[in-house]
Design a protein around this motif. Structure first.
Motif, PDB file in Angstrom:
ATOM      1  N   UNK A 320       0.861  -1.193   0.000  1.00 47.40           N
ATOM      2  CA  UNK A 320       0.000   0.000   0.000  1.00 47.40           C
ATOM      3  C   UNK A 320       0.891   1.234   0.000  1.00 47.40           C
ATOM      4  N   UNK A 321       0.662   2.122  -0.977  1.00 44.76           N
ATOM      5  CA  UNK A 321       1.426   3.360  -1.087  1.00 44.76           C
ATOM      6  C   UNK A 321       0.499   4.559  -0.948  1.00 44.76           C
ATOM      7  N   UNK A 333      -7.525   3.356   8.171  1.00 43.11           N
ATOM      8  CA  UNK A 333      -7.177   2.594   6.971  1.00 43.11           C
ATOM      9  C   UNK A 333      -7.477   1.112   7.207  1.00 43.11           C
ATOM     10  N   UNK A 334      -8.201   0.532   6.270  1.00 42.54           N
ATOM     11  CA  UNK A 334      -8.547  -0.884   6.341  1.00 42.54           C
ATOM     12  C   UNK A 334      -8.499  -1.481   4.948  1.00 42.54           C
ATOM     13  N   UNK A 335      -7.721  -2.578   4.782  1.00 39.01           N
ATOM     14  CA  UNK A 335      -7.632  -3.284   3.506  1.00 39.01           C
ATOM     15  C   UNK A 335      -8.184  -4.678   3.700  1.00 39.01           C
ATOM     16  N   UNK A 368      -4.751  -0.189   9.820  1.00 38.09           N
ATOM     17  CA  UNK A 368      -3.736   0.755  10.295  1.00 38.09           C
ATOM     18  C   UNK A 368      -4.453   2.000  10.803  1.00 38.09           C
ATOM     19  N   UNK A 369      -4.053   2.463  11.986  1.00 36.71           N
ATOM     20  CA  UNK A 369      -4.697   3.656  12.548  1.00 36.71           C
ATOM     21  C   UNK A 369      -4.391   4.891  11.722  1.00 36.71           C
ATOM     22  N   UNK A 370      -3.151   5.008  11.257  1.00 35.42           N
ATOM     23  CA  UNK A 370      -2.764   6.181  10.470  1.00 35.42           C
ATOM     24  C   UNK A 370      -1.581   5.847   9.584  1.00 35.42           C
ATOM     25  N   UNK A 371      -1.415   6.684   8.539  1.00 39.80           N
ATOM     26  CA  UNK A 371      -0.306   6.493   7.608  1.00 39.80           C
ATOM     27  C   UNK A 371       0.042   7.846   7.002  1.00 39.80           C
ATOM     28  N   UNK A 372       1.291   8.222   7.075  1.00 39.01           N
ATOM     29  CA  UNK A 372       1.732   9.500   6.539  1.00 39.01           C
ATOM     30  C   UNK A 372       1.790   9.509   5.021  1.00 39.01           C
ATOM     31  N   UNK A 373       1.896  10.700   4.454  1.00 40.55           N
ATOM     32  CA  UNK A 373       1.978  10.841   3.009  1.00 40.55           C
ATOM     33  C   UNK A 373       3.304  10.366   2.460  1.00 40.55           C
ATOM     34  N   UNK A 374       3.294   9.875   1.210  1.00 38.99           N
ATOM     35  CA  UNK A 374       4.484   9.370   0.509  1.00 38.99           C
ATOM     36  C   UNK A 374       5.163   8.246   1.285  1.00 38.99           C
ATOM     37  N   UNK A 400     -10.575  -1.282  -0.086  1.00 36.22           N
ATOM     38  CA  UNK A 400      -9.862  -0.448   0.880  1.00 36.22           C
ATOM     39  C   UNK A 400     -10.774   0.643   1.421  1.00 36.22           C
ATOM     40  N   UNK A 401     -10.663   0.900   2.715  1.00 35.85           N
ATOM     41  CA  UNK A 401     -11.355   2.011   3.363  1.00 35.85           C
ATOM     42  C   UNK A 401     -10.322   2.940   3.986  1.00 35.85           C
ATOM     43  N   UNK A 402     -10.609   4.247   3.955  1.00 33.11           N
ATOM     44  CA  UNK A 402      -9.664   5.214   4.522  1.00 33.11           C
ATOM     45  C   UNK A 402     -10.351   6.554   4.707  1.00 33.11           C
ATOM     46  N   UNK A 403      -9.601   7.468   5.356  1.00 30.10           N
ATOM     47  CA  UNK A 403     -10.047   8.857   5.498  1.00 30.10           C
ATOM     48  C   UNK A 403      -8.810   9.748   5.437  1.00 30.10           C
ATOM     49  N   UNK A 404      -8.855  10.767   4.584  1.00 26.87           N
ATOM     50  CA  UNK A 404      -7.718  11.680   4.415  1.00 26.87           C
ATOM     51  C   UNK A 404      -8.178  13.120   4.577  1.00 26.87           C
ATOM     52  N   UNK A 405      -7.281  14.021   4.999  1.00 28.37           N
ATOM     53  CA  UNK A 405      -7.681  15.407   5.290  1.00 28.37           C
ATOM     54  C   UNK A 405      -7.566  16.351   4.094  1.00 28.37           C
TER      55      UNK A 405
END
Length: 447
Positions: A320-321, A333-335, A368-374, A400-405
Motif C-alpha cells: 500500500x502506497x 485505513x482498512x484493507x 492501520x490507525x494512520x499512515x503518513x503521506x508518501x 480499501x477504506x480510509x479517510x484523508x484530510x
C-alpha cells in the motif's frame, strides 16, 4: 397521482393506511403483502405492477413504506415523496421503528393529511410543518404563525425563521468527498469518480445572505485577473480531517460534471454570475452535492501479488502506497484481501498495523490507525488450502477504506462571505471554518 400510502411491519401487518382516491381498494393492501413482503423470492425492483396497480416501495429497518397508484405517474416524484416522508417522521420522533410508528400514529395521519392533498404532494418542509403540528397533535394557529405558513407556501423563505440571534456568529463548512475506484492488477485505472457533499452548520443572527465561491472551471474562466478575495476563513488543523485548502492541491480548477443545490440557493444568480448565493437555514444542512470524473488525485494505491503454489498453497503480497503530501496523515485505513473458501490456515506478517484472518468473511483484514503521506507498507501472507475439486477460484478485488484530510477532486473554497444589512455585524465579524475530508467509497483493486 398517488392513490394511497401504506406502512407495514416486517410481518406484513398494516400499521398506517391512508387512501386518497376511490380507485384504490382494500385489496391493494393485501396484494402488496402477498406479492412482495411474503413472496418466496424477494423482488429486486422498487416498483411492482400487480393487477394494473403500481406499488412504489422502500424499506427502512423492518418497516415497509409503500405508495400506490392506478395512473401512470412520475416514479421519481413518488420516491422523492417517500424520502421526504421518512425525513419528516425522523425529525418528529427519531428512529423509524414499529414501536415509534404505533406510538405516533395520530401524528403520522396528521402529517399525511398535510403533505398530500387528493394524492398531490404539498408542502413537505419540516420547519413549516413543525410550526403548526406538534407531537401532541394540532394546536391553534396564531395570526403570526398563519402569516409565516402562508409566506412559506407562497414562495417566501420557509427554511429560516426571523428573529434568530447568537452572541457569536459562526459558520462551519465541511467538504466531504467519497472516492470510487476500480483499478486493474497492473495499475491501470478502469473507472473512477468522486461524489462530494458540501455540509454547512450555520449559527448566524438575523437573515444573512451568504456568497460561496469554488474553483470549478467555469468560475475560473469568468474571473478577471484580480487576486483572490480576501476572506476571514479559519482552517481547523485537528486530525479528523481539517486542513488549509491552499495546501491540499496545486490544481487551479476542477471540472464538475453535475451538481445539486439546497432549495435556499438562488439558481438565477448561479446561472448568470456562477456564484452560489443563499440565505442559510439555521443549524446543519447540506448545501450542495456534486460529481466529478476528471483529474482525481488517488490517495492510495494498492499493489497486489498473488502466487499459487500447487493446489494447496498460495502466497499473497500486498503493498500500500500513499500518494499525498508528507505533511498530511491518512486515518482509519482498512484493507480487505479476499481468500478462497477452502482456506484452512493463514500465516500473516505485516510491517505496520494489525492483520487478522476472518474465516466468516473469507478475507484477511489489515488495519492501520494512520499512515503518513508518501509512505508505503507491506503485508505478506501464506495461505494453506484444502484440496478442492470445484471450479477455479475467481479472485475478487481487494477493497480499501480510509479517510484523508483533503479533497481528492481538488475542490477548493475560494471565498465565503456573509452579509447582514439589518443587524450591526459584517463579514469580518463572522468566524468561518472550512474542513476537507476525503473518504473511500467503493475503492477496489483487482488481484
Amino acid at each position: 397521482m398517488i392513490g394511497g400510502v401504506f406502512i407495514y411491519n416486517h410481518k406484513g401487518e398494516v400499521l398506517i393506511s391512508r387512501v386518497y382516491r376511490d380507485d384504490i381498494g382494500r385489496n391493494a393492501v393485501d396484494a402488496f403483502r402477498v406479492n412482495v413482503i411474503h413472496a418466496r423470492q424477494q423482488s429486486r425492483f422498487p416498483v411492482v405492477n400487480i393487477a394494473r396497480t403500481s406499488f412504489f416501495y422502500t424499506k427502512r429497518s423492518n418497516i415497509w413504506l409503500c405508495a400506490v397508484a392506478k395512473q401512470n405517474i412520475n416514479a421519481a416524484m413518488v420516491f422523492e415523496f417517500l424520502g421526504k416522508m421518512i425525513d419528516i417522521m425522523q425529525s418528529y420522533f427519531g428512529k423509524i421503528s414499529e414501536e415509534n410508528i404505533k406510538n405516533n400514529f395520530v401524528l403520522i395521519y396528521e402529517l399525511l393529511d398535510e403533505i398530500l392533498d387528493f394524492g398531490y404532494p404539498q408542502n413537505s418542509d419540516t420547519g413549516v410543518l413543525k410550526s403548526f403540528i406538534t407531537q401532541q397533535g394540532v394546536r391553534p394557529i396564531t395570526r403570526e404563525e398563519q402569516t409565516n405558513v402562508t409566506s412559506a407556501v407562497t414562495g417566501q423563505i420557509g427554511w429560516r425563521r426571523e428573529g434568530i440571534k447568537y452572541r457569536r456568529n459562526e459558520l462551519f463548512l465541511d467538504v466531504i468527498e467519497s472516492v470510487n475506484l476500480l483499478m486493474s492488477q497492473q495499475g491501470q485505472v478502469l473507472s473512477t469518480h468522486v461524489a462530494g457533499r458540501v455540509v454547512m452548520k450555520s449559527y448566524l443572527s438575523g437573515m444573512p445572505e451568504c456568497k460561496f465561491g469554488i474553483n470549478d472551471k467555469i468560475t475560473v474562466d469568468n474571473r478577471t485577473k484580480n487576486p483572490l478575495d480576501s476572506t476571514n476563513i479559519n482552517n481547523n488543523s485537528t486530525t479528523n480531517g481539517s486542513t488549509n485548502p491552499s495546501t491540499t492541491t496545486t490544481k487551479t480548477a476542477i471540472a464538475i460534471d453535475d451538481c445539486q443545490f439546497h432549495q435556499c440557493v438562488k439558481l438565477s444568480k448561479f446561472e448568470s454570475e456562477h456564484s452560489i448565493s443563499f440565505i442559510p437555514p439555521d443549524g446543519e444542512f447540506e448545501l450542495m452535492r456534486y460529481r466529478t470524473t476528471k483529474d482525481i488525485s488517488l490517495p492510495f494505491r494498492v499493489i497486489p501479488l498473488v502466487r499459487e503454489i500447487g493446489r494447496t498453497k498460495m502466497e499473497v503480497k500486498v503493498v500500500v502506497k500513499s500518494n499525498f503530501k508528507p505533511t498530511l496523515i491518512g486515518q482509519k485505513i482498512e484493507i480487505r484481501i479476499p481468500t478462497p473458501s477452502n482456506t484452512c490456515d493463514v500465516q500473516l506478517l505485516c510491517m505496520k498495523g494489525k492483520a487478522k484472518y476472518k474465516s466468516s468473511d473469507n478475507a484477511i483484514v489489515w488495519k492501520m490507525k494512520r499512515m503518513g503521506g508518501m509512505k508505503e507498507s507491506q503485508l505478506s501472507a501464506e495461505i494453506e488450502l484444502l484440496p478442492n475439486d470445484k471450479k477455479k477460484w475467481n479472485r475478487p478485488p481487494i477493497s480499501m477504506n480510509f479517510e484523508v484530510p483533503f479533497a481528492p477532486s481538488g475542490f477548493k473554497v475560494r471565498y465565503l462571505k456573509v452579509f447582514e444589512h439589518k443587524l450591526n455585524y459584517s463579514d469580518s465579524d463572522t468566524v468561518k471554518w472550512v474542513r476537507y475530508i476525503g473518504k473511500s467509497g467503493l475503492y477496489e483493486t483487482r488481484s
